[in-house]
Design a protein around this motif. Structure first.
Motif, PDB file in Angstrom:
ATOM      1  N   ARG A 168      77.229  12.747  23.174  1.00  0.00           N
ATOM      2  CA  ARG A 168      75.929  12.481  23.957  1.00  0.00           C
ATOM      3  C   ARG A 168      76.139  12.125  25.230  1.00  0.00           C
ATOM      4  NH1 ARG A 168      72.039   9.747  20.058  1.00  0.00           N
ATOM      5  NH2 ARG A 168      72.782   7.577  20.532  1.00  0.00           N
ATOM      6  N   LEU A 169      77.144  10.918  25.251  1.00  0.00           N
ATOM      7  CA  LEU A 169      77.339  10.365  26.363  1.00  0.00           C
ATOM      8  C   LEU A 169      77.752  11.474  27.740  1.00  0.00           C
ATOM      9  CD1 LEU A 169      77.380   7.863  28.100  1.00  0.00           C
ATOM     10  CD2 LEU A 169      79.539   7.504  27.597  1.00  0.00           C
ATOM     11  N   THR A 170      78.724  12.231  27.314  1.00  0.00           N
ATOM     12  CA  THR A 170      78.812  13.360  28.313  1.00  0.00           C
ATOM     13  C   THR A 170      77.562  14.251  28.800  1.00  0.00           C
ATOM     14  OG1 THR A 170      80.985  13.724  27.149  1.00  0.00           O
ATOM     15  CG2 THR A 170      80.149  15.709  28.484  1.00  0.00           C
ATOM     16  N   HIS A 171      76.693  14.503  27.970  1.00  0.00           N
ATOM     17  CA  HIS A 171      75.531  15.227  28.185  1.00  0.00           C
ATOM     18  C   HIS A 171      74.769  14.352  29.335  1.00  0.00           C
ATOM     19  CE1 HIS A 171      76.272  18.832  26.016  1.00  0.00           C
ATOM     20  NE2 HIS A 171      76.352  18.082  25.026  1.00  0.00           N
ATOM     21  N   THR A 172      74.475  13.014  28.856  1.00  0.00           N
ATOM     22  CA  THR A 172      73.460  12.060  29.466  1.00  0.00           C
ATOM     23  C   THR A 172      74.190  11.744  30.731  1.00  0.00           C
ATOM     24  OG1 THR A 172      72.977  11.043  27.636  1.00  0.00           O
ATOM     25  CG2 THR A 172      72.670   9.784  29.312  1.00  0.00           C
ATOM     26  N   ILE A 173      75.409  11.676  31.053  1.00  0.00           N
ATOM     27  CA  ILE A 173      75.802  11.337  32.207  1.00  0.00           C
ATOM     28  C   ILE A 173      75.960  12.394  33.121  1.00  0.00           C
ATOM     29  CG2 ILE A 173      78.396  11.039  33.496  1.00  0.00           C
ATOM     30  CD1 ILE A 173      77.185   8.539  32.527  1.00  0.00           C
ATOM     31  N   GLY A 174      75.992  13.750  32.456  1.00  0.00           N
ATOM     32  CA  GLY A 174      75.900  15.037  33.489  1.00  0.00           C
ATOM     33  C   GLY A 174      74.643  15.006  33.716  1.00  0.00           C
ATOM     34  N   ARG A 175      73.329  14.752  33.261  1.00  0.00           N
ATOM     35  CA  ARG A 175      72.126  14.945  33.645  1.00  0.00           C
ATOM     36  C   ARG A 175      71.950  13.640  34.785  1.00  0.00           C
ATOM     37  NH1 ARG A 175      70.715  15.690  27.899  1.00  0.00           N
ATOM     38  NH2 ARG A 175      70.804  13.418  27.707  1.00  0.00           N
ATOM     39  N   MET A 176      72.421  12.385  34.603  1.00  0.00           N
ATOM     40  CA  MET A 176      72.343  11.452  35.427  1.00  0.00           C
ATOM     41  C   MET A 176      73.089  11.735  36.868  1.00  0.00           C
ATOM     42  SD  MET A 176      72.014   8.147  32.860  1.00  0.00           S
ATOM     43  CE  MET A 176      71.533   6.899  34.090  1.00  0.00           C
ATOM     44  N   GLU A 177      74.258  12.397  36.615  1.00  0.00           N
ATOM     45  CA  GLU A 177      74.967  12.469  37.816  1.00  0.00           C
ATOM     46  C   GLU A 177      74.352  13.763  38.567  1.00  0.00           C
ATOM     47  OE1 GLU A 177      78.673  14.333  36.951  1.00  0.00           O
ATOM     48  OE2 GLU A 177      79.559  13.419  38.669  1.00  0.00           O
ATOM     49  N   ALA A 178      73.705  14.765  37.717  1.00  0.00           N
ATOM     50  CA  ALA A 178      72.890  15.619  38.565  1.00  0.00           C
ATOM     51  C   ALA A 178      71.591  15.196  39.501  1.00  0.00           C
ATOM     52  CB  ALA A 178      72.271  16.509  37.793  1.00  0.00           C
ATOM     53  N   ARG A 179      71.088  13.887  38.858  1.00  0.00           N
ATOM     54  CA  ARG A 179      70.083  13.386  39.582  1.00  0.00           C
ATOM     55  C   ARG A 179      70.451  12.215  40.610  1.00  0.00           C
ATOM     56  NH1 ARG A 179      66.032  10.127  36.008  1.00  0.00           N
ATOM     57  NH2 ARG A 179      67.282  10.279  34.440  1.00  0.00           N
ATOM     58  N   GLY A 180      71.890  11.966  40.721  1.00  0.00           N
ATOM     59  CA  GLY A 180      72.486  11.020  41.577  1.00  0.00           C
ATOM     60  C   GLY A 180      72.550   9.606  41.192  1.00  0.00           C
ATOM     61  N   LEU A 181      72.174   9.396  39.933  1.00  0.00           N
ATOM     62  CA  LEU A 181      72.297   8.039  39.602  1.00  0.00           C
ATOM     63  C   LEU A 181      73.620   7.476  39.374  1.00  0.00           C
ATOM     64  CD1 LEU A 181      69.151   8.132  37.178  1.00  0.00           C
ATOM     65  CD2 LEU A 181      69.260   7.759  39.696  1.00  0.00           C
ATOM     66  N   VAL A 182      74.623   8.355  39.275  1.00  0.00           N
ATOM     67  CA  VAL A 182      75.906   7.746  38.615  1.00  0.00           C
ATOM     68  C   VAL A 182      76.811   8.914  39.061  1.00  0.00           C
ATOM     69  CG1 VAL A 182      76.714   8.769  36.412  1.00  0.00           C
ATOM     70  CG2 VAL A 182      75.649   6.780  36.432  1.00  0.00           C
ATOM     71  N   GLU A 183      78.178   8.739  39.221  1.00  0.00           N
ATOM     72  CA  GLU A 183      79.095   9.709  39.505  1.00  0.00           C
ATOM     73  C   GLU A 183      80.313   9.644  38.628  1.00  0.00           C
ATOM     74  OE1 GLU A 183      79.520   9.014  43.606  1.00  0.00           O
ATOM     75  OE2 GLU A 183      81.202   7.573  43.339  1.00  0.00           O
ATOM     76  N   ARG A 184      81.118  10.582  38.579  1.00  0.00           N
ATOM     77  CA  ARG A 184      82.283  10.615  37.811  1.00  0.00           C
ATOM     78  C   ARG A 184      83.495  10.468  38.741  1.00  0.00           C
ATOM     79  NH1 ARG A 184      81.092  13.791  32.431  1.00  0.00           N
ATOM     80  NH2 ARG A 184      79.151  14.777  33.424  1.00  0.00           N
ATOM     81  N   ARG A 185      84.528   9.543  38.222  1.00  0.00           N
ATOM     82  CA  ARG A 185      85.664   9.427  39.022  1.00  0.00           C
ATOM     83  C   ARG A 185      86.720   9.595  38.204  1.00  0.00           C
ATOM     84  NH1 ARG A 185      83.820   3.865  41.693  1.00  0.00           N
ATOM     85  NH2 ARG A 185      81.952   4.609  42.855  1.00  0.00           N
ATOM     86  N   ALA A 186      88.041  10.180  38.602  1.00  0.00           N
ATOM     87  CA  ALA A 186      89.020  10.047  37.927  1.00  0.00           C
ATOM     88  C   ALA A 186      89.525   8.712  37.395  1.00  0.00           C
ATOM     89  CB  ALA A 186      90.274  10.913  38.893  1.00  0.00           C
ATOM     90  N   CYS A 187      90.290   8.606  36.469  1.00  0.00           N
ATOM     91  CA  CYS A 187      90.731   7.396  35.860  1.00  0.00           C
ATOM     92  C   CYS A 187      92.377   7.252  36.186  1.00  0.00           C
ATOM     93  CB  CYS A 187      90.689   7.502  34.431  1.00  0.00           C
ATOM     94  SG  CYS A 187      91.293   5.760  33.799  1.00  0.00           S
ATOM     95  N   PRO A 188      92.668   6.126  37.133  1.00  0.00           N
ATOM     96  CA  PRO A 188      94.088   6.305  37.640  1.00  0.00           C
ATOM     97  C   PRO A 188      95.096   6.065  36.560  1.00  0.00           C
ATOM     98  CG  PRO A 188      92.459   4.488  38.565  1.00  0.00           C
ATOM     99  CD  PRO A 188      91.743   4.971  37.326  1.00  0.00           C
ATOM    100  N   SER A 189      94.830   5.276  35.531  1.00  0.00           N
ATOM    101  CA  SER A 189      95.750   4.745  34.422  1.00  0.00           C
ATOM    102  C   SER A 189      96.056   5.692  33.348  1.00  0.00           C
ATOM    103  CB  SER A 189      95.657   3.659  33.819  1.00  0.00           C
ATOM    104  OG  SER A 189      93.982   3.596  33.155  1.00  0.00           O
ATOM    105  N   ASP A 190      95.017   6.759  33.128  1.00  0.00           N
ATOM    106  CA  ASP A 190      95.099   7.876  32.099  1.00  0.00           C
ATOM    107  C   ASP A 190      94.393   9.010  32.603  1.00  0.00           C
ATOM    108  OD1 ASP A 190      94.595   9.512  29.756  1.00  0.00           O
ATOM    109  OD2 ASP A 190      94.186   7.494  28.749  1.00  0.00           O
TER     110      ASP A 190
END
Lengths: 154, 154
Positions: free
Chosen positions: B75-97
């Motif tokens: 569910r979080l994946t989908h939610t973040i996906g939608r919010m990212e499309a709206r520009g509220l949030v963005e994904r970044r690579a995780c340095p440690s993993d």
DNA sequence: CGGGAATAGTTGAAATCTAAACGGTCTTGG
DNA sequence: CCAAGACCGTTTAGATTTCAACTATTCCCG
């Protein structure tokens, strides 16, 4: 409506209580839903059968049922449709109002409810009431009663 | 698991409290959701932004976020996906993993949160805390805390 | 070190829920 | 009596959630 300057913010204690309420409620709901799934029912479906089991003739008007379950009429239509397809419930014409529809629990529906009840009630005990003192139960009942009354009005 | 004969059923008082809890919680959730909708957010989206706003760098690992929000990873994946499309949030690579993903709130996301917060907090006050005595708030906090702790273990 | 098991996150399809519009039926004020 | 409006339940389409794979990475233990 509520602007930045005049908002009565929550203090830290209230924030913590609110968050704990949210989180615990979600976890509780999820847990009970998972347990009920073994019996082939969702939480709303279980509550729906309980309501019908308490009603005279095991039947209720769609809108009364929706009101009691805090469900939209649209959602209830879909839920009843699915449960009818499984034979747990059936639709009947409402004698007094040609617009109306009665949702009635079938014998099969009653059996599913009887099968699911022990597990579900045990879950409510183990995950909720077993962790509350008598005072907390009273307090919770009074608090939720007031909140419910308020929301029913407004 | 729990059979008919050994089940510790709920007495009438407990049944009433449980039902009032269910109903009031549903009505409260529905009401707050409707109010938040004016700001263009759902409850889970609002809580998500709150969590990010409290995190260092406005960012959190996906699974930490999911844990805090009591959400499935899917569910979080989908939610973040939608919010990212709206520009509220963005994904970044995780340095440690290298498996990991960081969800980060954008400036635009912060603005949406700031806009929504007064209305939402006012709703929580008006529909919940304003109807509770100080004792009920304490009791509710303690009760939900215990329930939450129990469910986190099991 | 190496391989199996666990973990992180995503994907896609099916199930469910929401929101708005619709067709009947009731109700009520004039 | 009879329109105007409210109410009942359904429908449809779109949004969201669930569920079961699936890939990639990390961990653990011999």
């Amino acid at each position: 409506m509520a602007d930045e300057a005049t908002t009565r913010w929550l203090d830290e204690r209230e924030q913590a209580v609110w968050r704990e309420f949210l989180v615990a409620t979600l976890m509780l709901w999820e847990r009970l839903a998972r347990e009920l799934a073994d019996a082939g029912l969702s939480m709303p479906e279980y509550e729906l059968l309980v309501r019908l089991s308490e009603a005279p003739g095991w039947q209720l008007r769609m809108s009364d049922l929706a009101g009691g379950l805090v469900s939209s009429r649209s959602r209830l239509t879909h839920t009843i449709g699915r449960m009818e397809a499984r034979g747990l419930v059936e639709r009947r014409a409402c004698p007094s109002d040609k617009r109306g529809v009665l949702a009635a629990m079938t014998e099969a529906g009653y059996q599913v409810l009887v099968d699911a009840a022990p597990t579900h009630v045990t879950g409510v005990r183990e995950h909720l009431f077993d962790h509350l003192t008598a005072e907390q139960v009273d307090s919770l009942g009074a608090a939720m009663g007031q909140v419910g009354r308020h929301l029913r009005e407004a």
